[in-house]
Design a protein around this motif. Sequence first.
Motif, PDB file in Angstrom:
ATOM      1  N   HIS A  27       0.838  -1.195   0.000  1.00  0.00           N
ATOM      2  CA  HIS A  27       0.000   0.000   0.000  1.00  0.00           C
ATOM      3  C   HIS A  27       0.874   1.247   0.000  1.00  0.00           C
ATOM      4  CE1 HIS A  27      -2.955  -2.928   1.587  1.00  0.00           C
ATOM      5  NE2 HIS A  27      -3.843  -2.148   0.969  1.00  0.00           N
ATOM      6  N   VAL A  28       0.388   2.296  -0.667  1.00  0.00           N
ATOM      7  CA  VAL A  28       1.051   3.598  -0.589  1.00  0.00           C
ATOM      8  C   VAL A  28       0.604   4.271   0.699  1.00  0.00           C
ATOM      9  CG1 VAL A  28       1.419   5.823  -1.682  1.00  0.00           C
ATOM     10  CG2 VAL A  28       1.065   3.782  -3.096  1.00  0.00           C
ATOM     11  N   LYS A  29       1.544   4.508   1.593  1.00  0.00           N
ATOM     12  CA  LYS A  29       1.236   5.174   2.858  1.00  0.00           C
ATOM     13  C   LYS A  29       1.223   6.697   2.711  1.00  0.00           C
ATOM     14  CE  LYS A  29       0.907   1.632   5.713  1.00  0.00           C
ATOM     15  NZ  LYS A  29      -0.333   1.339   6.454  1.00  0.00           N
ATOM     16  N   SER A  30       2.172   7.192   1.958  1.00  0.00           N
ATOM     17  CA  SER A  30       2.236   8.638   1.783  1.00  0.00           C
ATOM     18  C   SER A  30       2.854   8.964   0.440  1.00  0.00           C
ATOM     19  CB  SER A  30       3.045   9.299   2.910  1.00  0.00           C
ATOM     20  OG  SER A  30       4.401   8.917   2.836  1.00  0.00           O
ATOM     21  N   ALA A  31       2.586  10.159  -0.038  1.00  0.00           N
ATOM     22  CA  ALA A  31       3.173  10.645  -1.284  1.00  0.00           C
ATOM     23  C   ALA A  31       3.319  12.154  -1.175  1.00  0.00           C
ATOM     24  CB  ALA A  31       2.306  10.272  -2.481  1.00  0.00           C
ATOM     25  N   VAL A  32       4.305  12.674  -1.886  1.00  0.00           N
ATOM     26  CA  VAL A  32       4.536  14.119  -1.883  1.00  0.00           C
ATOM     27  C   VAL A  32       4.232  14.650  -3.273  1.00  0.00           C
ATOM     28  CG1 VAL A  32       6.193  15.983  -1.534  1.00  0.00           C
ATOM     29  CG2 VAL A  32       6.281  13.942  -0.079  1.00  0.00           C
ATOM     30  N   ALA A  33       3.217  15.500  -3.340  1.00  0.00           N
ATOM     31  CA  ALA A  33       2.833  16.122  -4.609  1.00  0.00           C
ATOM     32  C   ALA A  33       3.459  17.515  -4.688  1.00  0.00           C
ATOM     33  CB  ALA A  33       1.318  16.221  -4.711  1.00  0.00           C
ATOM     34  N   THR A  34       3.981  17.868  -5.852  1.00  0.00           N
ATOM     35  CA  THR A  34       4.580  19.183  -6.047  1.00  0.00           C
ATOM     36  C   THR A  34       3.584  20.075  -6.770  1.00  0.00           C
ATOM     37  OG1 THR A  34       6.781  18.196  -6.210  1.00  0.00           O
ATOM     38  CG2 THR A  34       6.530  20.459  -7.006  1.00  0.00           C
ATOM     39  N   LEU A  35       3.209  21.173  -6.130  1.00  0.00           N
ATOM     40  CA  LEU A  35       2.230  22.105  -6.682  1.00  0.00           C
ATOM     41  C   LEU A  35       2.863  23.476  -6.858  1.00  0.00           C
ATOM     42  CD1 LEU A  35      -0.870  21.211  -4.444  1.00  0.00           C
ATOM     43  CD2 LEU A  35      -0.072  20.097  -6.532  1.00  0.00           C
ATOM     44  N   GLN A  95       5.320  21.786  -1.760  1.00  0.00           N
ATOM     45  CA  GLN A  95       5.091  20.358  -1.635  1.00  0.00           C
ATOM     46  C   GLN A  95       3.947  20.067  -0.671  1.00  0.00           C
ATOM     47  OE1 GLN A  95       9.207  19.063  -0.668  1.00  0.00           O
ATOM     48  NE2 GLN A  95       9.153  18.026  -2.651  1.00  0.00           N
ATOM     49  N   LEU A  96       3.032  19.225  -1.134  1.00  0.00           N
ATOM     50  CA  LEU A  96       1.899  18.783  -0.335  1.00  0.00           C
ATOM     51  C   LEU A  96       2.124  17.335   0.048  1.00  0.00           C
ATOM     52  CD1 LEU A  96      -1.033  19.364   0.728  1.00  0.00           C
ATOM     53  CD2 LEU A  96      -1.838  18.329  -1.418  1.00  0.00           C
ATOM     54  N   VAL A  97       2.258  17.069   1.342  1.00  0.00           N
ATOM     55  CA  VAL A  97       2.479  15.712   1.845  1.00  0.00           C
ATOM     56  C   VAL A  97       1.124  15.071   2.084  1.00  0.00           C
ATOM     57  CG1 VAL A  97       3.533  14.310   3.643  1.00  0.00           C
ATOM     58  CG2 VAL A  97       4.627  16.458   2.934  1.00  0.00           C
ATOM     59  N   CYS A  98       0.831  13.979   1.378  1.00  0.00           N
ATOM     60  CA  CYS A  98      -0.450  13.298   1.468  1.00  0.00           C
ATOM     61  C   CYS A  98      -0.313  12.028   2.306  1.00  0.00           C
ATOM     62  CB  CYS A  98      -0.970  12.931   0.076  1.00  0.00           C
ATOM     63  SG  CYS A  98      -1.259  14.352  -0.992  1.00  0.00           S
ATOM     64  N   ASP A  99      -1.021  11.981   3.409  1.00  0.00           N
ATOM     65  CA  ASP A  99      -1.066  10.818   4.290  1.00  0.00           C
ATOM     66  C   ASP A  99      -2.339  10.050   3.949  1.00  0.00           C
ATOM     67  OD1 ASP A  99      -1.551   9.043   6.387  1.00  0.00           O
ATOM     68  OD2 ASP A  99      -0.778  10.387   7.929  1.00  0.00           O
ATOM     69  N   PHE A 100      -2.206   8.908   3.260  1.00  0.00           N
ATOM     70  CA  PHE A 100      -3.386   8.215   2.758  1.00  0.00           C
ATOM     71  C   PHE A 100      -4.172   7.470   3.835  1.00  0.00           C
ATOM     72  CE2 PHE A 100      -0.824   8.884  -1.045  1.00  0.00           C
ATOM     73  CZ  PHE A 100      -1.771   9.497  -1.855  1.00  0.00           C
ATOM     74  N   PRO A 101      -3.543   6.821   4.823  1.00  0.00           N
ATOM     75  CA  PRO A 101      -4.355   6.205   5.877  1.00  0.00           C
ATOM     76  C   PRO A 101      -5.213   7.225   6.628  1.00  0.00           C
ATOM     77  CG  PRO A 101      -2.152   5.274   5.895  1.00  0.00           C
ATOM     78  CD  PRO A 101      -2.118   6.427   4.937  1.00  0.00           C
ATOM     79  N   ALA A 102      -4.681   8.426   6.860  1.00  0.00           N
ATOM     80  CA  ALA A 102      -5.430   9.466   7.579  1.00  0.00           C
ATOM     81  C   ALA A 102      -6.171  10.405   6.635  1.00  0.00           C
ATOM     82  CB  ALA A 102      -4.487  10.283   8.458  1.00  0.00           C
ATOM     83  N   ARG A 103      -5.985  10.227   5.329  1.00  0.00           N
ATOM     84  CA  ARG A 103      -6.593  11.098   4.323  1.00  0.00           C
ATOM     85  C   ARG A 103      -6.377  12.574   4.662  1.00  0.00           C
ATOM     86  NH1 ARG A 103     -12.330   8.160   2.613  1.00  0.00           N
ATOM     87  NH2 ARG A 103     -11.427   6.112   2.209  1.00  0.00           N
ATOM     88  N   THR A 104      -5.133  12.887   4.970  1.00  0.00           N
ATOM     89  CA  THR A 104      -4.767  14.232   5.407  1.00  0.00           C
ATOM     90  C   THR A 104      -3.632  14.753   4.536  1.00  0.00           C
ATOM     91  OG1 THR A 104      -5.409  13.757   7.689  1.00  0.00           O
ATOM     92  CG2 THR A 104      -3.908  15.603   7.346  1.00  0.00           C
ATOM     93  N   GLY A 105      -3.728  16.009   4.139  1.00  0.00           N
ATOM     94  CA  GLY A 105      -2.656  16.656   3.404  1.00  0.00           C
ATOM     95  C   GLY A 105      -2.150  17.865   4.159  1.00  0.00           C
ATOM     96  N   LYS A 106      -0.850  18.102   4.068  1.00  0.00           N
ATOM     97  CA  LYS A 106      -0.281  19.292   4.715  1.00  0.00           C
ATOM     98  C   LYS A 106       0.902  19.793   3.910  1.00  0.00           C
ATOM     99  CE  LYS A 106       2.864  16.847   7.860  1.00  0.00           C
ATOM    100  NZ  LYS A 106       3.315  16.700   9.267  1.00  0.00           N
ATOM    101  N   GLY A 107       1.086  21.099   3.932  1.00  0.00           N
ATOM    102  CA  GLY A 107       2.211  21.696   3.238  1.00  0.00           C
ATOM    103  C   GLY A 107       3.503  21.409   3.973  1.00  0.00           C
ATOM    104  N   ARG A 108       4.503  21.027   3.227  1.00  0.00           N
ATOM    105  CA  ARG A 108       5.818  20.802   3.841  1.00  0.00           C
ATOM    106  C   ARG A 108       6.412  22.157   4.202  1.00  0.00           C
ATOM    107  NH1 ARG A 108       9.686  16.490   1.072  1.00  0.00           N
ATOM    108  NH2 ARG A 108       8.485  15.088   2.448  1.00  0.00           N
ATOM    109  N   THR A 109       7.073  22.205   5.335  1.00  0.00           N
ATOM    110  CA  THR A 109       7.583  23.449   5.943  1.00  0.00           C
ATOM    111  C   THR A 109       6.414  24.421   6.112  1.00  0.00           C
ATOM    112  OG1 THR A 109       8.271  24.407   3.818  1.00  0.00           O
ATOM    113  CG2 THR A 109       9.887  23.064   4.995  1.00  0.00           C
ATOM    114  N   THR A 110       6.486  25.594   5.492  1.00  0.00           N
ATOM    115  CA  THR A 110       5.419  26.594   5.683  1.00  0.00           C
ATOM    116  C   THR A 110       4.551  26.753   4.438  1.00  0.00           C
ATOM    117  OG1 THR A 110       6.910  28.378   5.000  1.00  0.00           O
ATOM    118  CG2 THR A 110       6.787  27.877   7.360  1.00  0.00           C
TER     119      THR A 110
END
Length: 481
Positions: free
Chosen positions: A399-407, A412-427
Amino acid sequence: MTFSDFSSALNAAFETPDPRDAVDRIKGVVAEELAQTDSRAVVKKTDFFNHSFAPDLVLSWPGEDERLVFLKSDTRPDVLRDDVSAIRKHHPIVFALDEVDNGLLNSTDPESQLPEDDTLIADTRGMEVLIRSRLHDPVVGLASSAVLQGGRGFLTEAEAETMASSVSSGFSGAQRLDVQTTEAAVTQISGHFDTRRTSRLLRFLSAVWVGSGGTPANFPGEHDVSGDLDSAALEFLLDLPEIEDFGFWRRIGRPLTLDSIQRLHVDDERENLQHLIESNLDVLQARACRVLERQPELGETVRRDFRWGIDREMLCLRNDHSAVYFAAKVDDLRVEPHSGDGISLPELLKRVEYRRVPISELELATPTRTVSYATVNRDDVSHDEELLDLTRTLSYSAHVKSAVATLMGTRQLVCDFPARTGKGRTTSKFPLGLLAPVALSLLTELAGEERRSLDEVTRFYQPNHGEQMALDDHSESEFLF
C-alpha cells in the motif's frame, strides 16, 4: 410579536395578581421583544425591577460588551429625565413600557433636555418598527443589532422608521454608487450609534460601495472607514437575498483570510456564501486539509454536487459522500482522521493521472516492509519503471502510505493516505482553488459526476501571476489545471 400583541401581553402581565409573577411576566414580554429585534442577542433577567441603579435585563453577544436594560413604567418627562440622569454612566437602554412623552423629545429648554451620550431611550413602538422592517428588508437586521449593542438617543416610532429607511436606502445607494443617497445614510447613522457601531455600519456600507465598483477615497462622508469588514457585518451581507455579481463578491473578498471566513456563523445553503468563496479561491489559502467520508445529516438535502460550508469552525467543501476540511495547520483540523491501510500504487497512479499532479516521492508498505522511493531533483516518479518493478517485487499487497505532490512549481503537499490528510511541507500554503480539487482527487475516490462537480465549483480559480509563471516553467508532466 406585533405592537398590539406586545401591548396585550404587557397589560396581561401587569394585571397578574401575584406581584412576583407579574414582574417575571413583564420581563419575559420585553425579553421576547428584544430577542425579535436582534435574534443574536442573549437576554438575561436579573432579580431587580424598576430599580434606580440595578438593571432589569442584561443583553450579551459573543465578542461584544454587555448592555444593561432598565425598564421604566413612568414616562413623564421630569421623572424619566431624572431616572436617565442617574444611570447614564452605564450607557444603558432605557426601555419605556409606554410611549415616550413628546415633552421629553421636543423640549427646547436646555435644562430640560437629556445629555447627549450613548444612552438609548426606546419605547415599544420603536422596537416594533425595527422588528417589522427587518422581516421585509433583511439588511435592516444589521441596524437593529447595532441599535441594541450601541444605539443612542431616542428610538420612538418615527426615529425607528427613519433609521430603518436610512440603512436600507444607504445599502441600495452604495450598490448603485449613488453619492447623495449614501451620504444621507452616513449622516443618519453617525448620529444614532456609538463610535464602535457607527464604524461597523459605515465599514459595511463602504464595503458594499467598493464591491460595487467604487473606491474608499470617493465613499461619501468624512469618517474613517478603513479596516476589514467584521464578522457581524459580513454575516448580514451573506444572509441577504442572492447577489449574482462575481465582481462584487471578488472585491468584497480580497481582504479576507481563511481565519476570517471560519469565524462566520452562516447557513451554507446561502448562495451568497458560495459566491464569496468561489470568487476568491486565489486569495483564500490553507496549509492543511483532511478528507472524511460522510453520511447526510438528518434533514440535510442529499446532493452529489459539492458546496462550500462552515462546520466546526472550519471551511469545508462537501457533498453527500465526502467532505474536505481546511485549516492553517494540521493541529487546527477539528475532525478526527480516517484510519485505513493506504491505497494501492495503481490506484494512486490513476488519481494523479486525472489531475496530472507530479509526485516527487512516496512510501510503500507491506505487512513486514516499508520502502521509500524518491527523486533527487523532485522529478515526477509516478511513471518510473523502477517503481513499477519495485511494486511487483513487494507484491500487490503493498500500500502507498504517503506521497509528496509538487504544486505551483516548488510547494510540496504531503499526502497521508491512511489518515486522508494533506499538509504543506515546511510553511507551504496553497490557494483553495488549487488545494481543494487536488486533495479530494488524491485522498479519496471520486465518481465521474463528483469530478465534474468539483471542476464546476472551482471553475473561477485563476492562478495569480507568480503561480502562473511557476506552472509555465514546468513540463506537461507536472500539475496543469
